[in-house]
Design an enzyme around this catalytic site. Structure first.
Site, PDB file in Angstrom:
ATOM      1  N   GLY A 130       0.853  -1.195   0.000  1.00 44.48           N
ATOM      2  CA  GLY A 130       0.000   0.000   0.000  1.00 44.48           C
ATOM      3  C   GLY A 130       0.880   1.233   0.000  1.00 44.48           C
ATOM      4  O   GLY A 130       1.315   1.698  -1.055  1.00 44.48           O
TER       5      GLY A 130
ATOM      6  N   ASP B 143       1.562  12.946  -8.182  1.00 40.17           N
ATOM      7  CA  ASP B 143       1.850  14.365  -7.895  1.00 40.17           C
ATOM      8  C   ASP B 143       0.681  15.236  -8.358  1.00 40.17           C
ATOM      9  O   ASP B 143       0.238  16.133  -7.651  1.00 40.17           O
ATOM     10  CB  ASP B 143       3.121  14.828  -8.625  1.00 40.17           C
ATOM     11  CG  ASP B 143       4.395  14.464  -7.861  1.00 40.17           C
ATOM     12  OD1 ASP B 143       4.299  14.009  -6.704  1.00 40.17           O
ATOM     13  OD2 ASP B 143       5.490  14.643  -8.434  1.00 40.17           O
TER      14      ASP B 143
ATOM     15  N   GLU C 242      -4.532   7.879  -2.502  1.00 46.24           N
ATOM     16  CA  GLU C 242      -3.448   8.620  -3.182  1.00 46.24           C
ATOM     17  C   GLU C 242      -2.364   9.042  -2.185  1.00 46.24           C
ATOM     18  O   GLU C 242      -1.765  10.107  -2.314  1.00 46.24           O
ATOM     19  CB  GLU C 242      -4.015   9.777  -4.011  1.00 46.24           C
ATOM     20  CG  GLU C 242      -4.955   9.252  -5.100  1.00 46.24           C
ATOM     21  CD  GLU C 242      -5.169  10.170  -6.283  1.00 46.24           C
ATOM     22  OE1 GLU C 242      -4.328  11.040  -6.518  1.00 46.24           O
ATOM     23  OE2 GLU C 242      -6.181   9.981  -6.978  1.00 46.24           O
TER      24      GLU C 242
ATOM     25  N   SER D 188      -1.904  10.534   5.003  1.00 42.49           N
ATOM     26  CA  SER D 188      -1.292  11.754   5.562  1.00 42.49           C
ATOM     27  C   SER D 188       0.140  11.480   5.992  1.00 42.49           C
ATOM     28  O   SER D 188       1.030  12.325   5.832  1.00 42.49           O
ATOM     29  CB  SER D 188      -2.105  12.249   6.764  1.00 42.49           C
ATOM     30  OG  SER D 188      -3.331  12.777   6.323  1.00 42.49           O
TER      31      SER D 188
HETATM   32  N1  COS Z   1       8.201  12.155  -9.514  1.00 43.00           N
HETATM   33  C1  COS Z   1       9.155  11.555 -10.280  1.00 43.00           C
HETATM   34  N2  COS Z   1       9.963  10.573  -9.834  1.00 43.00           N
HETATM   35  C2  COS Z   1       9.821  10.181  -8.549  1.00 43.00           C
HETATM   36  C3  COS Z   1       8.867  10.769  -7.694  1.00 43.00           C
HETATM   37  C4  COS Z   1       8.043  11.793  -8.224  1.00 43.00           C
HETATM   38  N3  COS Z   1       7.103  12.385  -7.473  1.00 43.00           N
HETATM   39  N4  COS Z   1       8.946  10.185  -6.488  1.00 43.00           N
HETATM   40  C5  COS Z   1       9.932   9.267  -6.566  1.00 43.00           C
HETATM   41  N5  COS Z   1      10.457   9.273  -7.827  1.00 43.00           N
HETATM   42  C6  COS Z   1      11.583   8.472  -8.320  1.00 43.00           C
HETATM   43  C7  COS Z   1      12.802   8.717  -7.449  1.00 43.00           C
HETATM   44  O1  COS Z   1      13.518   9.833  -7.915  1.00 43.00           O
HETATM   45  C8  COS Z   1      13.571   7.429  -7.621  1.00 43.00           C
HETATM   46  O2  COS Z   1      14.263   7.476  -8.838  1.00 43.00           O
HETATM   47  P1  COS Z   1      15.826   7.015  -8.916  1.00 43.00           P
HETATM   48  O3  COS Z   1      15.806   5.568  -8.499  1.00 43.00           O
HETATM   49  O4  COS Z   1      16.190   7.215 -10.349  1.00 43.00           O
HETATM   50  O5  COS Z   1      16.556   7.875  -7.952  1.00 43.00           O
HETATM   51  C9  COS Z   1      12.482   6.379  -7.767  1.00 43.00           C
HETATM   52  O6  COS Z   1      11.287   7.078  -8.192  1.00 43.00           O
HETATM   53  C10 COS Z   1      12.203   5.678  -6.460  1.00 43.00           C
HETATM   54  O7  COS Z   1      11.801   6.667  -5.532  1.00 43.00           O
HETATM   55  P2  COS Z   1      11.986   6.516  -3.974  1.00 43.00           P
HETATM   56  O8  COS Z   1      13.375   6.032  -3.666  1.00 43.00           O
HETATM   57  O9  COS Z   1      11.531   7.787  -3.362  1.00 43.00           O
HETATM   58  O10 COS Z   1      10.992   5.307  -3.642  1.00 43.00           O
HETATM   59  P3  COS Z   1      10.371   4.876  -2.298  1.00 43.00           P
HETATM   60  O11 COS Z   1      10.073   3.436  -2.347  1.00 43.00           O
HETATM   61  O12 COS Z   1      11.221   5.348  -1.154  1.00 43.00           O
HETATM   62  O13 COS Z   1       8.981   5.694  -2.344  1.00 43.00           O
HETATM   63  C11 COS Z   1       7.038   6.786  -1.403  1.00 43.00           C
HETATM   64  C12 COS Z   1       8.413   6.105  -1.239  1.00 43.00           C
HETATM   65  C13 COS Z   1       6.494   6.836  -0.018  1.00 43.00           C
HETATM   66  C14 COS Z   1       7.242   8.190  -1.955  1.00 43.00           C
HETATM   67  C15 COS Z   1       6.092   6.026  -2.373  1.00 43.00           C
HETATM   68  O14 COS Z   1       6.122   4.644  -2.116  1.00 43.00           O
HETATM   69  C16 COS Z   1       4.660   6.514  -2.255  1.00 43.00           C
HETATM   70  O15 COS Z   1       4.302   7.580  -2.780  1.00 43.00           O
HETATM   71  N6  COS Z   1       3.795   5.722  -1.574  1.00 43.00           N
HETATM   72  C17 COS Z   1       2.388   6.012  -1.505  1.00 43.00           C
HETATM   73  C18 COS Z   1       1.722   5.338  -2.640  1.00 43.00           C
HETATM   74  C19 COS Z   1       0.324   5.836  -2.802  1.00 43.00           C
HETATM   75  O16 COS Z   1       0.060   7.026  -2.861  1.00 43.00           O
HETATM   76  N7  COS Z   1      -0.585   4.884  -2.918  1.00 43.00           N
HETATM   77  C20 COS Z   1      -1.955   5.228  -3.067  1.00 43.00           C
HETATM   78  C21 COS Z   1      -2.564   4.272  -4.005  1.00 43.00           C
HETATM   79  S1  COS Z   1      -2.763   4.906  -5.560  1.00 43.00           S
HETATM   80  S2  COS Z   1      -4.594   5.652  -5.464  1.00 43.00           S
END
Ligand code: COS
Length: 384
Positions: A130, A241, A364, A367
């Protein structure tokens, strides 16, 4: 600005009228029946609501983020289930193609999504993945000129009506992180794709959520978004985003509605011989709602403008989603309080909004995930 001011004003007025005359009167029955009527969905198609964010060359209205958010705030004056009908077509169900799709993928799907001929759905979450989206386990294995998908996607919004799924799956089993993930466009009816039963939810009745199951589901090789493996996680993050700004717009619209209902009720309801609006403790609750709403609106309009200027708004989108979803939760709670016992009774509709807005703090990105993204971006900037 993607369209001129006069056309934008007309669009906002049309949406306002549609919300007031067509949607608000059926809010309660949609909540009870768990269904948005088909003729209302047809009217949504006619108004172009399925294609707000899709570029004009593919039949959408091509609104800028600023413009889309302003339309969504108006739509937030009624139950969120209505926007959900076309929300995924403008957001998570189409933006993967808009942002990273090949020209062929755009030509094939965007016109149908913009017209509302098909519904788009976004399949990221899984039973064991998730918040930690990069840990997903659904696999996509190349076999000849096809990919074979296996896995289960959980709580997928609009999946029961979807014609097209954006599916994140692992193409590189050796890479357990984000880099092993690719995004695919999977059409409903693909062999090996099936849906679980619709979940019964706390709120937002009329918007439907189910699991999506891939059992040796075969898709052609050109279903890979952008034609490049390993980019799917980034595509998903970019989509989110933008999605987080539009969710924030819904929070603002819902808050405006709850505040106006509360002001009206406080002026009409008499206790101790005068309207409860005359009491300072009620006024304090109204003032807190209005203050937080103003802050929310200012930050979302700023972030939307920056996104339209081409800035990366990962941190700002997380700030908006975090603040606005928490804000509307507090506003809904105060709205119940101002309505007193009536706030707890279904006939007044306030309790329905109270349940509906709870979802904003979860989907999405929770919090807590927004807090994590904000702090990470701050620390990243400090290290640069
Ligand atoms: N835009 C572009 N690229 C992004 C980005 C963004 N907003 N966020 C992360 N990336 C890229 C990073 O730059 C990284 O690239 P590199 O490997 O080339 O450096 C890659 O994606 C991996 O990112 P990161 O290391 O931040 O991954 P994590 O596993 O640490 O991600 C979060 C953590 C918490 C940010 C992510 O898992 C997340 O957003 N989780 C919530 C998911 C969600 O919203 N689910 C809801 C269901 S969908 S309705």
């Amino acid at each position: 600005m993607a369209i001129d001011t006069e056309t934008m004003d007309q669009l906002l007025e049309t949406v306002r009228r549609f919300v007031r005359e067509r949607l608000i009167p059926i809010e309660a029955s949609v909540g009870d029946d768990d269904k948005v009527p088909d003729d209302v969905i047809d009217e949504m198609r006619g108004l172009g609501l399925f294609g707000l964010s899709i570029p004009e060359e593919f039949g959408g209205l091509g609104l800028s983020v600023d413009e889309e958010v302003r339309v969504i705030i108006e739509l937030g004056h009624t139950s969120p289930a209505f926007r959900s009908v076309f929300g995924t077509n403008n957001g998570i169900g189409s933006q993967g193609i808009v942002i990273d799709g090949t020209p062929e993928q755009k030509n094939k799907y965007l016109p149908k999504l913009a017209a509302g001929d098909i519904v788009g759905s976004f399949a990221l979450t899984e039973p064991d993945s998730g918040s930690d989206a990069a840990s997903l386990r659904t696999t996509a294995r190349m076999d000849g000129n096809e990919y074979v998908l296996n896995g289960t996607k959980r709580f997928i919004t609009n999946s029961p009506s979807a014609g097209l799924f954006t599916v994140m799956a692992r193409t590189d089993p050796a890479n357990k992180g984000a880099g092993g993930i690719s995004a695919f466009l999977v059409e409903a009816g693909a062999p090996g794709l099936s849906l679980g039963p619709r979940y019964k939810k706390m709120g937002q009745q009329g918007a439907h959520v189910a699991d999506v199951i891939f059992d040796n589901c075969r898709v052609p090789a050109d279903a890979l978004i952008g034609g490049v493996e390993g980019q799917g996680f980034k595509t998903a993050m970019k989509v989110l985003d933008r999605g987080r700004l539009t969710i924030s717009g819904m929070c603002i619209g819902n808050a405006e509605r709850l505040i106006s209902d509360s002001v009206r009720y406080a002026r009409e309801r008499k206790q101790f011989g005068k309207p409860i609006a005359d009491f300072q403790l009620v006024q304090a609750m109204l003032a807190d709602c209005e203050t937080e709403l103003y802050a929310a609106k200012a930050m979302v309009m700023d972030a939307a403008r920056r996104k339209d200027l081409g800035e990366t708004i990962t941190k700002e989108a997380a700030i908006c989603k975090y603040y606005c979803s928490e804000m509307v939760g507090r506003v809904a709670d105060r709205a119940v309080q101002i309505h007193g016992g009536a706030g707890y009774i279904a006939d007044y509709g306030i309790e329905r909004f109270y349940r509906d807005v709870r979802l904003y703090r979860l989907y999405e990105g929770t919090s807590q995930i927004q807090q994590l993204i904000i702090a990470r971006e701050m620390l990243k900037q400090a290290a640069e």
